[in-house]
Each structure stands twice: as C-alpha cells, then as structure tokens.
Design an enzyme around this catalytic site. Structure first.
Site, mmCIF file in Angstrom:
data_model
loop_
_atom_site.group_PDB
_atom_site.id
_atom_site.type_symbol
_atom_site.label_atom_id
_atom_site.label_comp_id
_atom_site.label_asym_id
_atom_site.label_seq_id
_atom_site.Cartn_x
_atom_site.Cartn_y
_atom_site.Cartn_z
ATOM 1 N N GLY A 20 -7.625 -6.146 -7.314
ATOM 2 C CA GLY A 20 -9.000 -6.426 -6.895
ATOM 3 C C GLY A 20 -9.331 -5.508 -5.745
ATOM 4 N N SER A 21 -9.292 -6.065 -4.533
ATOM 5 C CA SER A 21 -9.509 -5.237 -3.350
ATOM 6 C C SER A 21 -8.265 -4.401 -3.032
ATOM 7 C CB SER A 21 -9.876 -6.109 -2.153
ATOM 8 O OG SER A 21 -8.848 -7.031 -1.879
ATOM 9 N N CYS A 22 -7.132 -4.728 -3.684
ATOM 10 C CA CYS A 22 -5.908 -3.959 -3.471
ATOM 11 C C CYS A 22 -6.041 -2.580 -4.125
ATOM 12 C CB CYS A 22 -4.703 -4.667 -4.090
ATOM 13 S SG CYS A 22 -4.433 -6.338 -3.473
ATOM 14 N N ILE A 23 -5.162 -1.654 -3.686
ATOM 15 C CA ILE A 23 -5.120 -0.317 -4.283
ATOM 16 C C ILE A 23 -3.787 -0.127 -4.996
ATOM 17 C CG2 ILE A 23 -5.097 2.188 -3.823
ATOM 18 C CD1 ILE A 23 -7.687 1.382 -2.891
ATOM 19 N N GLY A 84 -9.412 -1.132 -5.173
ATOM 20 C CA GLY A 84 -10.324 -1.089 -4.031
ATOM 21 C C GLY A 84 -11.713 -1.625 -4.334
#
Lengths: 167, 200
Positions: A20-23, A84
């Site tokens: 999700g917001s992780c890379i 991201g």
C-alpha cells in the site's frame, strides 16, 4: 513487511504482496541474474537499527550489501520502485506513501544507484514480483501484471564487458 | 509501551475489547434488525509483519472501513469485510454494493460500530477516544492493513491489535473489527485498570 530477500538463480521469484503505502524496492544486476527485494514501510529510521529493511534510509545500504554478497556488481545495479500509494489517511494523515518514495529515491541517490523505472503513487495497492532471468512486474488488485523491467537477451552488463575487452 | 506488554496487561486489554465489541455488536444488531454473533476478542502484540498476517491473507481482496481515532489514546479503527459480506451488508441496508451509495452505507456501519466501541472504551477507562470520518476502500488486505499499521506503529516494531469478529446470524457476513492504538497510547488504557506500566 520490513523484510528483504535476495535470489541469484534463474527462475527464482521474489514477491511482495499488497504494497500500500509501503515500497517494494528491487535492486537488480541483470547480467549476473541477481536481484534483491526489500519491503520498506517508513521513510526514516531516526536511529532505530532493526529491522533495517523497514526504513528507507537503512534498507537501501542493507539491500546493496545483500545483492553484492550474492554476486551482483555494484556498477550494474538498477533500482525498481513499486508501491507508495496514498491509502487511508487514517492516523498521522500525512502521505506516508509519497514520503516513502521520496526517501527511497534520496537514499539511492546517496549510493549513486540508477532508478530504472518507478511504479508509485495513486491510491491502490500493488503486488511486486521479481522473477530472476525474466522480468519485474507490478500488479494492481484484480488487475493484470505490468512488466517494468525485462532481463532480456541484451544485458547492459555484457555490453560493458565487450567495451572493456576492446580497450 | 506495547513492546513490554505482560500477559496480565494483554488479558486486561482483551477484557476491554470484549465489553466494547459487545456494545458495538448490539448497535449493529439494532441498525440491521438482525442478530449478531460475537467471537471472543484477541489482544495481540506482534511484530508488524506478523500483525498483518494475523489479520488474514494479505493477497485477499477485502473492503476496509477505516476511522482515525483522536483524543487521549490516538490510533485507528479498521473494519475488514470480504466482498460477499460487503454485498450482504449493502443489501440489508437496501443499497447497491460497489457504488458510491453502497460505500457510504458501509462507512455508516463503520461509524456506528466505531463510535459505540470507542464510547464503551471511553466510559470504562475515563479516556477520551473520538472517532473520525470513516473512509471506505476495496483493495488487497495486505495493502490496507499495512498502510494503517505503518502509521500506528511508528518507529517501534510491535503493533498492538485488539480484534473481534462480528457475524450476522444466517448471512454470509463476517466483519473483522480492529482497534489499533498508536504505540504511545496503550499505557493510558491500562493505567485506569491498575495494570499500567508505572515507569511511563
């Protein structure tokens, strides 16, 4: 999450599901068929040392060290960024996804690693796949896989080796 | 800090979750006019990666309803509903699933459940816990849960998850209800119960 893995055998597959917001940060040496994938959660470690792959600033040097140890050459390394996204703005309500992407770019810049391609932003989750010898793909939930990098027959590494031999 | 939670403290949190989710289940039952079964809640203090796994299969597509929690114990409330469950909830409320109206109805369910849960928790602990506006999104479970947890965990690596499962009797609808307090707020919940950490 906050983990990393390295593979150096053709056909091996590294996967980060549900970014999700992780890379998902992949570092690849196409000529050596070596790649690593880190699941970066937050931009800045603020001195926190473990787990190193969790934070952009510590994950990048750690991943470089791991792929080099697996046989990659530093000058041939290429980076691929996936994820991201801006998901819920619950909690600190800042755009963690964008901050993660920016922090990973900065850390790569400090290490002078070239970014081959990015698939970041938006508001949907992605799954990153690194298939050694074949390709790196990004996939939205329920969507098709998009190829971002092909290992292909023409490898930059082999070209470089030819140039060296001609000198 | 959740890194040092004892079994006694986790038990106390489980009991808080039990009472609060009971209140929430009653509100949902009144809203839908159906019986709602409630599972025994869990209180888990886990590393980030394990906390995502504990919520379910990260590759599964789910509808997430998220509410920011502000006040003395900031954090987030997250409800996860599988696609058939979301369709069931929408049809019980007489709206079309997968539409803007459908999402807004699911947000309202998040509102009712979140507000009644937080109210119960507030009145037991004397702490203020205020629900924000619900946001609804359908995506991979891993992407939804990790994005919310990344913000609540901050720089520690231990996530505290209080979760309960609500089942609507006779319908294929299971709602997973999670309270995810920010790392620093947990002790404020425990102190009024006499099991807080005296150091902080």
């Amino acid at each position: 999450m906050g983990e990393l893995a390295v593979a150096g055998t053709v056909g091996d597959e590294l996967v980060a599901i549900g970014l999700g917001s992780c890379i998902g940060l992949a570092l690849v040496d196409r000529a050596a068929n070596v790649a690593g994938l880190a699941h970066v959660v937050l931009p800045d470690s603020q001195g926190q040392q473990v787990p190193r792959a969790k934070f952009a600033d510590t994950a990048v040097p750690e991943l470089i060290a791991c792929v080099l140890a697996a046989g990659a050459l530093r000058r041939r390394l290429e980076a691929v960024l996936i994820g991201g996204a801006r998901m819920f703005s619950v909690g600190a309500s800042l755009d963690v996804g964008a901050r993660n992407a920016e922090a990973v770019r900065e850390a790569l810049g400090r290490e002078r690693i070239r970014i081959h391609v990015e698939e970041v932003g938006g508001n949907r989750g992605r799954t990153a796949r690194v298939i050694i010898g074949t390709e790196i793909t990004s996939q939205l939930a329920g969507g098709p896989r998009t190829s971002l990098l092909s290992f292909g027959p023409q490898r930059p590494g082999s070209t470089l080796r030819t140039v060296g031999a001609l000198r | 800090m959740p890194d040092h939670l004892t079994e006694l403290q986790l038990d106390a949190l489980r009991e808080l979750a039990n009472i609060s989710s009971g209140t929430a289940a009653t509100s949902l039952s009144q809203m839908l006019g159906r019986d709602v079964d409630l599972s025994v809640p869990r209180a888990l203090a886990l590393p980030l990666a394990d906390a995502v796994e504990a919520a379910g299969d990260p590759a599964e597509t789910v509808t997430g309803i998220g509410l920011e929690v502000t006040g003395d114990v900031p954090g987030a409330v997250l409800l996860l509903v599988p696609p058939e469950g979301a369709a069931t909830l929408c049809s019980l409320l007489g709206v079309e699933p997968g539409t803007e109206v459908g999402d807004s109805a699911l947000g309202e369910i998040g509102n009712i459940l979140g507000a009644s849960y937080l109210n119960a928790l507030s009145s037991m602990t004397g702490m203020s816990l205020l629900p924000g506006t619900p946001q609804v999104m359908t995506d991979l479970l891993g992407a939804i849960v990790a994005s919310v947890l990344a913000q609540s965990v901050g720089h520690g690596d231990i996530a505290l998850v209080l979760d309960s499962e609500l089942d609507i009797t006779g319908e294929p609808c299971a709602i997973s209800f999670m309270l995810l307090p920010d790392a620093d707020g947990v002790n404020d919940l425990l102190a009024p119960l006499g099991v807080g950490d005296p150091a902080s």
